[in-house]
Design a protein around this motif. Structure first.
Motif, short mmCIF file in Angstrom:
data_model
loop_
_atom_site.label_atom_id
_atom_site.label_comp_id
_atom_site.label_asym_id
_atom_site.label_seq_id
_atom_site.Cartn_x
_atom_site.Cartn_y
_atom_site.Cartn_z
N MET A 98 0.81 -1.19 0.00
CA MET A 98 0.00 0.00 0.00
C MET A 98 0.86 1.27 0.00
SD MET A 98 -3.15 1.06 0.19
CE MET A 98 -4.00 2.52 0.57
N ASN A 99 1.88 1.28 0.83
CA ASN A 99 2.75 2.44 0.94
C ASN A 99 3.51 2.69 -0.36
OD1 ASN A 99 3.91 4.64 2.17
ND2 ASN A 99 5.49 3.45 3.21
N GLU A 100 3.96 1.61 -1.00
CA GLU A 100 4.69 1.75 -2.26
C GLU A 100 3.78 2.28 -3.38
OE1 GLU A 100 6.97 -1.66 -3.38
OE2 GLU A 100 7.75 -1.92 -1.34
N ASP A 101 2.51 1.86 -3.34
CA ASP A 101 1.55 2.37 -4.33
C ASP A 101 1.36 3.88 -4.17
OD1 ASP A 101 1.19 -0.16 -5.35
OD2 ASP A 101 -0.63 -0.55 -4.18
N ARG A 102 1.30 4.30 -2.92
CA ARG A 102 1.13 5.73 -2.64
C ARG A 102 2.37 6.52 -3.11
NH1 ARG A 102 -2.25 9.97 -1.31
NH2 ARG A 102 -1.03 11.47 -0.19
N ILE A 103 3.54 5.99 -2.86
CA ILE A 103 4.78 6.64 -3.28
C ILE A 103 4.83 6.72 -4.80
CG2 ILE A 103 7.29 6.41 -3.35
CD1 ILE A 103 7.11 5.26 -0.50
N SER A 104 4.47 5.64 -5.48
CA SER A 104 4.46 5.62 -6.94
C SER A 104 3.48 6.64 -7.50
CB SER A 104 4.12 4.24 -7.46
OG SER A 104 5.13 3.31 -7.12
N ALA A 105 2.31 6.72 -6.89
CA ALA A 105 1.31 7.68 -7.35
C ALA A 105 1.78 9.11 -7.13
CB ALA A 105 -0.02 7.44 -6.62
N ASP A 106 2.39 9.37 -5.98
CA ASP A 106 2.91 10.71 -5.70
C ASP A 106 4.03 11.07 -6.68
OD1 ASP A 106 1.13 11.01 -3.62
OD2 ASP A 106 2.61 10.61 -2.03
N ARG A 107 4.89 10.11 -6.93
CA ARG A 107 6.01 10.35 -7.85
C ARG A 107 5.49 10.64 -9.26
NH1 ARG A 107 11.09 6.81 -7.06
NH2 ARG A 107 10.79 7.99 -5.18
N ALA A 108 4.49 9.91 -9.69
CA ALA A 108 3.89 10.14 -11.01
C ALA A 108 3.25 11.53 -11.08
CB ALA A 108 2.87 9.06 -11.33
N ALA A 109 2.59 11.94 -10.02
CA ALA A 109 1.96 13.26 -9.99
C ALA A 109 3.02 14.36 -10.06
CB ALA A 109 1.11 13.41 -8.73
N ILE A 110 4.11 14.16 -9.33
CA ILE A 110 5.20 15.15 -9.36
C ILE A 110 5.81 15.22 -10.75
CG2 ILE A 110 7.53 15.62 -8.50
CD1 ILE A 110 6.55 14.45 -5.78
N GLU A 111 6.02 14.09 -11.39
CA GLU A 111 6.59 14.07 -12.74
C GLU A 111 5.68 14.82 -13.72
OE1 GLU A 111 7.44 10.04 -13.79
OE2 GLU A 111 9.07 9.87 -12.34
N LEU A 112 4.38 14.64 -13.59
CA LEU A 112 3.44 15.36 -14.46
C LEU A 112 3.52 16.87 -14.22
CD1 LEU A 112 0.25 13.10 -14.35
CD2 LEU A 112 1.76 13.52 -16.31
N ARG A 113 3.61 17.27 -12.96
CA ARG A 113 3.70 18.69 -12.65
C ARG A 113 5.00 19.30 -13.16
NH1 ARG A 113 2.11 19.87 -6.58
NH2 ARG A 113 2.31 21.97 -7.40
N VAL A 114 6.09 18.56 -13.02
CA VAL A 114 7.39 19.04 -13.51
C VAL A 114 7.36 19.17 -15.03
CG1 VAL A 114 9.84 18.45 -13.75
CG2 VAL A 114 8.72 18.24 -11.52
N THR A 115 6.78 18.19 -15.69
CA THR A 115 6.67 18.23 -17.15
C THR A 115 5.84 19.43 -17.60
OG1 THR A 115 6.90 15.84 -17.31
CG2 THR A 115 5.92 16.96 -19.19
N ALA A 116 4.72 19.65 -16.93
CA ALA A 116 3.87 20.79 -17.27
C ALA A 116 4.60 22.10 -17.03
CB ALA A 116 2.58 20.74 -16.45
N PHE A 117 5.35 22.19 -15.94
CA PHE A 117 6.12 23.39 -15.63
C PHE A 117 7.16 23.66 -16.71
CE2 PHE A 117 9.89 25.33 -13.75
CZ PHE A 117 9.36 26.51 -13.25
N ARG A 118 7.89 22.63 -17.11
CA ARG A 118 8.91 22.81 -18.15
C ARG A 118 8.29 23.25 -19.47
NH1 ARG A 118 12.62 17.60 -16.65
NH2 ARG A 118 13.77 18.60 -14.97
N GLU A 119 7.15 22.69 -19.81
CA GLU A 119 6.47 23.08 -21.05
C GLU A 119 6.03 24.55 -20.98
OE1 GLU A 119 3.33 20.24 -21.45
OE2 GLU A 119 4.68 18.66 -22.17
#
Length: 57
Positions: free
Chosen positions: A1-22
């Protein structure tokens, strides 16, 4: 469960970083376009009409 949460958070951060760079890349293109347009206008201007002759002392 904890790893799923970390993966989801990491994916959300990657999306935000990508949007910021664009967004930053878009701003950079807009600044460059504005610069090019402004320089083109300045170069099309006859600077001699704005320069006053120097007075001899």
């Amino acid at each position: 469960m904890n790893e799923d949460r970390i993966s989801a958070d990491r994916a959300a951060i990657e999306l935000r970083v990508t949007a910021f760079r664009e967004t930053q890349a878009r701003f950079q293109r807009e600044r460059e376009d504005y610069y090019d347009e402004t320089i083109e206008k300045v170069r099309a201007t006859d600077w001699n009409e704005f320069v006053s002759p120097r007075s001899s002392d």
